[in-house]
Design a protein around this motif. Sequence first.
Motif, PDB file in Angstrom:
ATOM      1  N   ARG A 186       9.826  11.087   4.626  1.00 27.80           N
ATOM      2  CA  ARG A 186      10.102   9.779   4.034  1.00 27.80           C
ATOM      3  C   ARG A 186       8.873   9.338   3.253  1.00 27.80           C
ATOM      4  N   VAL A 187       9.000   8.250   2.516  1.00 25.99           N
ATOM      5  CA  VAL A 187       7.890   7.795   1.673  1.00 25.99           C
ATOM      6  C   VAL A 187       6.671   7.468   2.523  1.00 25.99           C
ATOM      7  N   ARG A 188       6.884   6.803   3.659  1.00 24.08           N
ATOM      8  CA  ARG A 188       5.758   6.337   4.475  1.00 24.08           C
ATOM      9  C   ARG A 188       5.318   7.335   5.546  1.00 24.08           C
ATOM     10  N   ASP A 189       6.198   8.256   5.892  1.00 27.95           N
ATOM     11  CA  ASP A 189       5.860   9.130   7.010  1.00 27.95           C
ATOM     12  C   ASP A 189       6.689  10.390   6.932  1.00 27.95           C
ATOM     13  N   HIS A 190       6.282  11.405   7.663  1.00 27.49           N
ATOM     14  CA  HIS A 190       7.087  12.608   7.823  1.00 27.49           C
ATOM     15  C   HIS A 190       6.789  13.200   9.197  1.00 27.49           C
ATOM     16  N   ILE A 191       7.767  13.920   9.715  1.00 25.25           N
ATOM     17  CA  ILE A 191       7.619  14.491  11.050  1.00 25.25           C
ATOM     18  C   ILE A 191       8.483  15.742  11.160  1.00 25.25           C
ATOM     19  N   THR A 192       8.046  16.683  11.986  1.00 27.52           N
ATOM     20  CA  THR A 192       8.804  17.913  12.229  1.00 27.52           C
ATOM     21  C   THR A 192       9.241  17.943  13.688  1.00 27.52           C
ATOM     22  N   TYR A 193      10.553  18.073  13.903  1.00 25.72           N
ATOM     23  CA  TYR A 193      11.108  18.161  15.250  1.00 25.72           C
ATOM     24  C   TYR A 193      11.597  19.582  15.503  1.00 25.72           C
ATOM     25  N   PRO A 194      11.542  20.059  16.747  1.00 21.62           N
ATOM     26  CA  PRO A 194      12.144  21.364  17.057  1.00 21.62           C
ATOM     27  C   PRO A 194      13.658  21.297  16.955  1.00 21.62           C
ATOM     28  N   ALA A 195      14.287  22.394  16.577  1.00 18.25           N
ATOM     29  CA  ALA A 195      15.745  22.443  16.452  1.00 18.25           C
ATOM     30  C   ALA A 195      16.224  23.865  16.729  1.00 18.25           C
ATOM     31  N   ASP A 196      15.854  24.384  17.884  1.00 17.05           N
ATOM     32  CA  ASP A 196      16.231  25.741  18.266  1.00 17.05           C
ATOM     33  C   ASP A 196      17.520  25.667  19.084  1.00 17.05           C
ATOM     34  N   PHE A 197      18.638  25.566  18.381  1.00 12.51           N
ATOM     35  CA  PHE A 197      19.932  25.414  19.036  1.00 12.51           C
ATOM     36  C   PHE A 197      20.816  26.623  18.734  1.00 12.51           C
ATOM     37  N   LEU A 198      21.860  26.764  19.533  1.00  8.50           N
ATOM     38  CA  LEU A 198      22.888  27.769  19.285  1.00  8.50           C
ATOM     39  C   LEU A 198      24.049  27.043  18.623  1.00  8.50           C
ATOM     40  N   LEU A 199      24.316  27.366  17.371  1.00  8.24           N
ATOM     41  CA  LEU A 199      25.387  26.701  16.621  1.00  8.24           C
ATOM     42  C   LEU A 199      26.731  27.327  16.977  1.00  8.24           C
ATOM     43  N   VAL A 200      27.676  26.488  17.380  1.00  9.34           N
ATOM     44  CA  VAL A 200      29.063  26.902  17.578  1.00  9.34           C
ATOM     45  C   VAL A 200      29.910  26.034  16.664  1.00  9.34           C
TER      46      VAL A 200
END
Length: 505
Positions: free
Chosen positions: A330-344
């Motif tokens: 985003r303009v004011r901030d950025h962040i990285t989250y984990p997203a190690d999921f199994l997609l069904v």
Amino acid sequence: MNGVVRSIAGGGSNALVEIECHTSNSLPNIVIVGSANRAVDEAKERIRGAFANSNLLLPKKRITINLAPADMPKTDSSFDLAIAVSILIAGGQVKNSQPDRIVLGELGLDGSIRPVRGIIGRILAARDKGYDSFVIPSANSAQAQLVPHVHIETVESLLAYYQAAVSIRPATTIHTLDGIIASSPTLSHGAENIDDIVGQDLAKRALIVAAAGGHNILLNGPPGTGKSMLAKALPSLLPSLSQEEMLQVTHLHSLTSDTYETPVVDRPFRSPHHSASPAAILGGGAMLRPGEVSLSHHGILFLDEFPEFNRAIIEALRQPLEDHTITIARVRDHITYPADFLLVATANPCPCGYYGSTKPCSCSAHHIAQYQQRLSGPIIDRIDIHAPIQDIDHKDLLNKSAASNTTVLARRQIDHARHMQFIRYSSSKLNSRMTNQDIHTHANIKTDAKTLLDNAAERLQLSARAYMKTIKVARTIADLDDSTPIKQAHIAEALQFRPPKHQLT
């Protein structure tokens, strides 16, 4: 006398914050400086009420609170207790015997200490900075016990802060509310399992392969044939969360929910509706919270009627499907989250759903092609397993399955296959996460199996990514077969799980 207390900011930054208190002879007042928003500034009134109801003396002086670093925005109420403790130290009522201790908690007007959001992430961030001693609200203790190698004191009120702090050892086993050890493999009696599903042997086999190697899967077939039931049966095949995985999952869920009392002990199963907003699924919003792709970390993200989702959401899944993280900028901030999921994911073959089935299809060729093109080639390519779902004869629906212990046997196979992968990679990495280097080192493909794969790749016009994913799926099938090399039969079965050629165009 100045009081200095350390705390940890929330909101994803998890930065160290020093709370400094200075008292001076002037009109009694509390002033908070250091880029504090309204939630932090309102701590003044909570502190006045808490001191009065706890029979603690609030210095009748001008009290200046500085939250350093002053140029970093502070946006939550977790600094309340630290501010109150700094005032107690500055007023000489208590000694700062442990200056390197991290203090967290929100104050109530009655002096109670309320839980804070994201306690695990804060403790981990402070531990990485060299701090191992914490004071936290009692309601956060169950989640905080998941973090190893830290000393935690829990308190219920401001008055009891130095009078009755409770020491907690880092937990080695976590128990559910029913008294079941969460690390032991248990099956929920209310959950779906593959024993309850009639027929669909190929799809069941696809689920077992997906669970064993962590492969994304797309179930494609007409409506009413059991696609959703198959997807909901997948959790019964997966092993329980490890303590480290519980730690990560509980932290992510505590950032979005108001459940602070208990850790998450079951693998997440998230099933957002296709009308959900991009921020709800991918993450974001005004406070940069994790979305469904991160809340399904170490679990399952179930996208029913996949083509009906917003095209921007579908295409945005490219990064988490490939990198297993998602970056929100985003303009004011950025962040990285984990997203190690199994997609069904599930999909119908056409708008009416009956193209290629025994029932007549009412869709034109143009509408069928247009519907299938809602899933782009790059997204199709990132899904390891494509399982066709067939019609079931009505006469078979009430027949009891002869193999009533399929789920138990499948879990044993899956556990063994995952153990083989753990030994192979010397880590918890699964076959779906194999790099090109891993494939060259560990795939162990027989010559005739490679010839079969090369010929099939030529005929099916597989991309380089699809070629490698076929090897990964074949490696998992070989592990389920307790085979060291990948044989022709393993490649042949893996090729069954590629999408039909008309879906690749």
